[in-house]
Design an enzyme around this catalytic site. Structure first.
Site, PDB file in Angstrom:
ATOM      1  N   GLY A 114       0.857  -1.187   0.000  1.00  0.00           N
ATOM      2  CA  GLY A 114       0.000   0.000   0.000  1.00  0.00           C
ATOM      3  C   GLY A 114       0.892   1.235   0.000  1.00  0.00           C
ATOM      4  O   GLY A 114       1.861   1.307   0.773  1.00  0.00           O
ATOM      5  N   ASP A 146      -1.682   4.889  -6.144  1.00  0.00           N
ATOM      6  CA  ASP A 146      -0.244   4.700  -5.918  1.00  0.00           C
ATOM      7  C   ASP A 146       0.556   5.865  -6.473  1.00  0.00           C
ATOM      8  O   ASP A 146       1.690   6.102  -6.071  1.00  0.00           O
ATOM      9  CB  ASP A 146       0.219   3.395  -6.557  1.00  0.00           C
TER      10      ASP A 146
HETATM   11  O1  MRU Z   1       0.393  -3.846  -4.642  1.00  0.00           O
HETATM   12  P1  MRU Z   1      -0.191  -3.155  -3.446  1.00  0.00           P
HETATM   13  O2  MRU Z   1      -1.003  -4.042  -2.568  1.00  0.00           O
HETATM   14  O3  MRU Z   1       0.867  -2.369  -2.674  1.00  0.00           O
HETATM   15  O4  MRU Z   1      -1.170  -2.097  -4.095  1.00  0.00           O
HETATM   16  C1  MRU Z   1      -1.981  -1.301  -3.277  1.00  0.00           C
HETATM   17  C2  MRU Z   1      -2.878  -0.416  -4.029  1.00  0.00           C
HETATM   18  O5  MRU Z   1      -2.931  -0.429  -5.237  1.00  0.00           O
HETATM   19  C3  MRU Z   1      -3.671   0.560  -3.224  1.00  0.00           C
HETATM   20  O6  MRU Z   1      -4.913   0.779  -3.811  1.00  0.00           O
HETATM   21  C4  MRU Z   1      -2.888   1.863  -3.203  1.00  0.00           C
HETATM   22  O7  MRU Z   1      -1.572   1.641  -2.740  1.00  0.00           O
HETATM   23  C5  MRU Z   1      -3.543   2.880  -2.367  1.00  0.00           C
HETATM   24  S1  MRU Z   1      -3.181   2.596  -0.668  1.00  0.00           S
HETATM   25  C6  MRU Z   1      -3.947   3.664   0.344  1.00  0.00           C
END
Ligand code: MRU
Length: 384
Positions: free
Chosen positions: A72, A261
């Site tokens: 995240g 992200d």
């Molecule tokens: O691959 P991840 O689990 O790190 O991806 C997370 C996401 O895409 C979330 O939607 C994003 O980081 C927003 S977190 C508040």
């Protein structure tokens, strides 16, 4: 990394937390009360096991980000900041500083919060004498973590109004929110981004229900979002990723809220793979599509998200296999594609700004445009 499995974390360390696990206030990352290491919730074990891991070195921190024990965008940033603290305890030389930054930056390419946090740490440490760097790193990492919580609380307050308005239009009938991946408490230090308005509305007594996309291949929606909503008592339903369009056509979704992200200067939104398809379905069905993000997620150096944002590609095994709990309680991984079939595993996609209704930030709900972003965060523009 590792250590004894018992959980001593945040309560002893005096932290407060909005989110609770089994009724205990719980953050996703903290400094252990004896000051020796960083504690994290190991997200690779959820939802079937809640366990804590301890990070003692730079290598531990980099590995935890890479293997997605912590994930995240905002949490990756906070973890990298604490990783710099661990690194400064090992080697506070200029070379040590640069080596730590480079190794943490290499862990994951897409969430810009990582680079933002490392730049903040570098600015706080670069001009200090070696002997002061470890203490200064801990202080700045703690500030970054606290700022994340404050940002998310503000996002919750601004997003509450959107949900409350819909609830009023529905005369108090249940508001149905669709979300993708996990942009919740587990993706941040506390509260979450997309979930912040949801938790705030729920705590205010607004009737709402969340559709959580399962989010193949790693199933962050099914494993993490569903788990944390359940811990907080928010009514929810896990749906296969392809279900959202059908629900929207049948008036079963009042709004979509996702996280991000990386958001570019012109308002393009990069988020977990599959987000773009939800935005298209939302536009076709006139369902508002909001993105919740703290300002460290904005990358003012990029404009065209589709062309410019680096998209992480992960291991084929994440698509080829699925892990879950068997009827007798064992955790097992099984293969779901034929032997030898090639697979593609793009981690993220980009939703163009034109499909986004609004960006819910710590400074309010703003239009996904260059002018609105620049007006809301002028200081970020100046330092790009
Ligand atoms: O691959 P991840 O689990 O790190 O991806 C997370 C996401 O895409 C979330 O939607 C994003 O980081 C927003 S977190 C508040």
């Amino acid at each position: 990394m590792g250590g004894p499995p018992q959980f001593v974390g945040w309560v002893e360390a005096g932290y407060e937390s909005r989110m609770q696990v089994d009724g205990k206030p719980t953050r996703t990352i903290w400094v252990e009360s004896d000051g020796t290491c960083v504690g994290i919730v190991d997200q690779t074990l959820l939802p079937h096991r809640f366990a804590v891991a301890r990070l003692k070195t730079l290598v531990d921190a980099a590995r935890a980000i890479q293997t997605m024990q912590i994930r995240g965008a905002p949490l990756i940033g906070a973890a990298a900041a604490y990783g710099m603290w661990l690194a400064m305890r090992e080697d506070a030389s200029d070379e040590g500083l640069e080596r730590a930054r480079a190794s943490l930056l290499a862990t994951r390419p897409t969430a810009v919060n990582l680079r933002w946090a490392l730049d903040e740490m570098l600015a706080a440490l670069r001009n200090r004498p070696r002997g002061e760097r470890a203490a200064a790193a801990l202080q700045r990492a703690n500030e970054i973590a606290e700022q994340d919580i404050a940002n998310n609380r503000a996002i919750g307050r601004h997003g509450l109004k959107i949900i409350a308005d819909i609830a009023a239009r529905k005369h108090g009938k249940c508001v149905n929110v669709l979300t993708h991946c996990n942009a919740g408490w587990l993706a941040t230090v506390d509260v979450g981004t997309a979930t912040a308005p949801i938790y705030t509305a729920h705590d205010e007594g607004i009737a709402l229900h969340v559709y959580a996309d399962e989010t193949r291949p790693r199933n962050q929606g099914a494993s993490l979002t569903a788990w944390e909503l359940g811990q907080h008592g928010v009514p929810h339903t896990v749906i296969p990723d392809n279900t959202g369009g059908h629900l929207m056509q049948h008036g079963m979704v009042d709004l979509v809220i996702v996280g991000a992200d990386r958001v570019t200067a012109q308002g393009d939104v990069c988020n977990k793979i599959g987000t773009y398809l939800k935005a298209l379905a939302a536009r076709d069905n006139r369902v508002p599509f909001y993105v919740a993000l703290p300002s460290p997620t904005i990358d003012f150096m990029l404009s065209d998200g589709v062309a410019e944002i680096p998209i992480e590609q992960r291991a084929a095994a994440e698509v080829a296999c699925m892990t879950g709990k068997t009827a007798d309680g064992r955790i097992e991984t099984v293969q779901v594609v034929p032997d030898g079939s090639p697979v593609a595993n793009y981690g993220f996609d980009v939703t163009p700004a034109r499909l986004v209704t609004g960006l819910i930030t710590e400074r309010g709900v703003i239009e996904p445009t260059r002018a609105a972003l620049a007006a809301a965060f002028p200081e970020r523009l100046a330092t790009r």
